[in-house]
Design a protein around this motif. Structure first.
Motif, short mmCIF file in Angstrom:
data_model
loop_
_atom_site.label_atom_id
_atom_site.label_comp_id
_atom_site.label_asym_id
_atom_site.label_seq_id
_atom_site.Cartn_x
_atom_site.Cartn_y
_atom_site.Cartn_z
N GLY A 109 90.70 109.36 -67.07
CA GLY A 109 91.97 108.80 -66.71
C GLY A 109 93.07 108.31 -68.08
N HIS A 110 92.17 108.44 -69.03
CA HIS A 110 93.44 108.09 -70.42
C HIS A 110 93.59 109.52 -70.81
CE1 HIS A 110 93.93 104.23 -69.13
NE2 HIS A 110 92.46 104.20 -68.53
N CYS B 295 101.17 103.35 -69.47
CA CYS B 295 100.19 103.40 -68.37
C CYS B 295 99.87 101.46 -69.13
CB CYS B 295 98.82 104.26 -69.49
SG CYS B 295 97.16 104.26 -68.55
N CYS C 10 97.20 101.34 -70.60
CA CYS C 10 96.57 101.22 -71.79
C CYS C 10 97.13 100.98 -73.32
CB CYS C 10 95.20 102.44 -71.65
SG CYS C 10 96.37 103.76 -72.15
N CYS D 72 99.29 109.21 -68.62
CA CYS D 72 97.79 109.52 -69.22
C CYS D 72 98.28 109.93 -67.11
CB CYS D 72 97.16 107.83 -69.32
SG CYS D 72 97.37 107.47 -70.51
ZN LIG Z 1 96.09 105.31 -70.14
#
Ligand SMILES: [Zn+2]
Length: 398
Positions: free
Chosen positions: A247-248, A258, A260, A265
């Protein structure tokens, strides 16, 4: 003969007990005749092993009744309803599910707690888990006993220590979550923590759409996105347990922000927030808002259909990269991806066809994951059961 290790009788017995228990755990009720054939052991050895596992309170045996066939029917060996159970926990961004799961993967009871837009800080979630574990335990057979707490977390988990290194959608960073729960849980009850997709693929491989294949990728579509991977029959963890954070992976460094902290991402294109946004929904992801998008797409509503197709195409490209790298036999679509696959199969397959190398594309099958939203929960139960399944003599009776 010098240099040749000789297996000691008690080691052989432990091995055989684990093999027999593993068969019943995987397949449920089996006859002694089935077990004799599967384990290639004598009938008397199977009889002795079943007697041991019955004595340990792990399995039960009965003589089948009825049937018109002549001769003595083979005894049926099955998990005990009052045997050991795992306390399985699935932490999702929107809710917490906790269940007692018996040998054979049977869910004995479950509770689901809505967690608001986010579950809150780790210590609060740890307290919820221990309180709910007590409730779940109070509802099972009084003679049953817990073997441990297995917890699925949507984030990167250090599998050695049970530390959640980073769960962006929970806003947790370096939380020593396993030890935190263990400190609150009844003394001596083991606590094990794993990543949601890693646990889901274990459950799907054992009793879902991944069964019978040794090379499986499971993609989980929730608010977060991740992959659980089985290679040559074994889970692919990586050095610390962080493998599969698909997912990243950044597909466009100037793409959407995102959770994160990076941009572009995979999750920002195929996660549930992306789907809702494309479909014109504002507000947080809920089962209701997602259900509404899928219902509208099923009814052919234009914007919802376009949103699902856009996500399906992006997901197809993501799968293509995984197929090129891992050459899986099956790719299983779990969480909301199962519904995206059902509604926009053509877009997903077309993107996969366009972006894979020829040879691995020819053999890979895409399929919806069979265990639905229970895959991570059942995988968490596997984590809790692992020690008893590896050595049934370690179990303790209440
Ligand atoms: Zn991410």
């Amino acid at each position: 003969m010098p240099g040749v290790p000789i297996a000691r009788p008690d080691a052989i017995r432990r091995h055989n007990l684990a093999q027999l228990l593993g068969q019943v755990h995987r397949d449920g009720e089996l006859t002694r005749a089935n077990l004799t054939e599967r384990l290639s052991l004598s009938r008397s050895t199977i009889g002795a092993l079943v007697a041991d596992l019955t004595e340990l309170g792990l399995l039960d045996e009965r003589v089948p009744t009825g049937g018109a066939r002549a001769g003595r029917p083979s005894h049926v060996v099955a998990p005990r309803p009052d045997g050991p159970y795992a306390i399985a926990v699935d932490i999702d961004v929107t809710h917490l599910t906790i269940a007692a799961v018996g040998i054979g993967g049977r869910v004995l009871n479950r509770h689901t707690l809505p967690m608001g837009p986010r579950p809150g800080p780790a210590d609060l979630v740890a307290r919820h888990i221990v309180a709910e574990a007590a409730r779940v335990g109070a509802e099972v057979d009084k003679r049953a006993w817990p073997v441990g707490i297995g917890i699925s977390v949507p984030g990167a988990v250090d599998w050695h220590s049970g530390t959640v290194e980073f769960a962006p959608n929970l806003t947790w960073r370096h939380e020593e979550f396993g030890p935190m729960v263990a400190a609150l849980a009844p003394r001596g009850l083991p606590v094990v923590v794993g990543n949601d997709a890693d646990l889901a693929v274990i459950a799907e491989h054992l009793r879902g759409s991944g069964r019978g294949s040794d090379d499986v990728v499971y993609l989980i579509g929730r608010v977060g996105v991740g992959a659980g991977i089985i290679v040559n029959g074994a889970p692919l963890r990586g050095h610390d347990g962080y493998a599969g954070e698909v997912g990243h992976n950044v597909v466009d460094a100037s793409g959407p922000a995102c959770h994160c902290g990076k941009r572009g991402c995979v999750e920002t294109y195929v996660g549930e927030n992306a789907l809702l946004e494309l479909a014109g929904h504002t507000g947080p992801v809920t089962a209701g808002s997602l259900g509404a998008v899928f219902a509208a797409a099923t009814a052919g509503e234009h914007r919802a259909t376009a949103a699902v197709r856009t996500v399906a195409a992006a997901l197809g490209r993501t799968i293509a990269s995984l197929v090129n790298v891992l050459n899986p036999e099956r790719v299983l679509l779990g969480g909301s991806f199962a519904e995206v696959f059902r509604l926009a199969n053509a877009e997903m397959v077309q993107a996969l066809d366009s972006h894979t190398m020829g040879a691995p594309r020819n053999t890979v099958q895409l399929c919806a994951a069979r265990l639905g939203n229970d895959a991570s929960l059942l995988g968490a139960a596997e984590l809790a059961f692992a020690a008893v399944l590896a050595d049934p003599l370690l179990t303790r009776s209440a």
